[in-house]
Design a protein around this motif. Structure first.
Motif: not given
Ligand code: BTN
Length: 269
Positions: A196-203
């Motif tokens: 979740e944290s890497i996904y949000l970082q990528s967005l």
């Protein structure tokens, strides 16, 4: 009675209770024997399931890998698929594969201090052998991504020898590498938190920030590799993975080749 050979069943309550995510895994669909968690997740996504819905199964009867390969999914492994609805163009959404592989790599290193590496495009290796694969499948209409299903398979609590013999040289499991069973629910919780944290970082910060971190695990870069696709094979030095997700290879005659689909094997001198 001996403990050997006892199947460690997943505890659905522990999968849910230990989670500290905002949305990923807030809704978990649990099965003992799915065909493929990706298939179930796609059906749910087509019916409008919320972003963050995760399908977990203790075993899969028709687990799928990239390029329509069979993915062996015995009891003891961690097999799950997450539904994401990113506001990204389809060509960018497919790069979430790297986010998933990075989340797995960080999780395995953080929890078990293993020698973890990533290999283009979607593998996570432990001690040089495949331990996890990621299968991203999406639905899009025109330039709009409707959903991405990120399927993640981790060879966890079974011996590598439980896999078909032709995989023994290339694949391993956490149990084989650590010499013990792991707490799969804890692995799942930590992996979802990292994902979740890497996904949000990528967005928020863009794919490049994820790719740069993924490369810190990519020990195959700057080594001699063989890349194969359905029809061809190339040997050269893996120079870089580009922002479009392709692999740059320096061929033996010095020419550069960009590859979009294929499998990499590292050639040891
Ligand atoms: C690969 O390395 O080829 C990708 C393997 C992906 C396997 C996972 S297990 C959970 C999900 N369900 C599937 O059928 N495949 C993915």
């Amino acid at each position: 009675m001996s403990n050997l050979g006892v199947i460690l069943r997943l505890n659905i309550k522990k999968l849910q209770d230990g989670l500290r995510t905002q949305f990923l895994g807030r809704n978990i669909v649990f099965s003992h024997a799915a065909t493929s968690t990706n298939d179930i997740a796609r059906e749910l996504a087509n019916k409008g399931a919320d972003e963050g819905t995760v399908v977990v199964s203790e075993t899969q009867t028709s687990g799928r890998g990239r390029l329509s390969r069979t993915w062996m999914s015995p009891f003891g492994g961690l097999w799950f698929s997450a539904i994401l609805r990113p506001r990204l163009k389809p060509s960018d959404a497919s790069k979430l594969t790297f986010a998933a592989a990075l989340a797995v790599a960080k999780t395995l290193r953080g929890l078990y201090y293993l020698e973890v590496s990533t290999k283009w495009p979607n593998d996570v290796l432990v001690s040089g052998k495949k331990t996890c694969g990621v299968l991203a499948e999406m639905s899009a209409s025109g330039e709009r991504t409707s959903y991405v299903v990120l399927g993640i398979g981790v060879n966890a609590n079974f011996e590598a020898k439980a896999l078909p013999e032709e995989l023994w040289e290339k694949a391993t499991s956490l149990k084989t590498e650590l010499g013990r069973n792991i707490n799969v629910e804890r692995l799942f919780n930590t992996l979802l938190e990292n994902l979740e944290s890497i996904y949000l970082q990528s967005l928020k910060r863009g794919f490049l920030s994820v790719l740069e971190e993924w490369k810190t695990f990519a020990t195959f870069l700057r080594t001699q590799v063989k890349v194969t696709d359905e029809n061809e094979e190339w040997i050269g030095v893996a120079l870089d993975v580009n922002v479009d997700g392709s692999l740059s290879l320096e061929l033996q005659d010095g020419t550069l080749k960009r590859i979009f689909v294929g499998d990499v094997s590292v050639l040891t001198e």
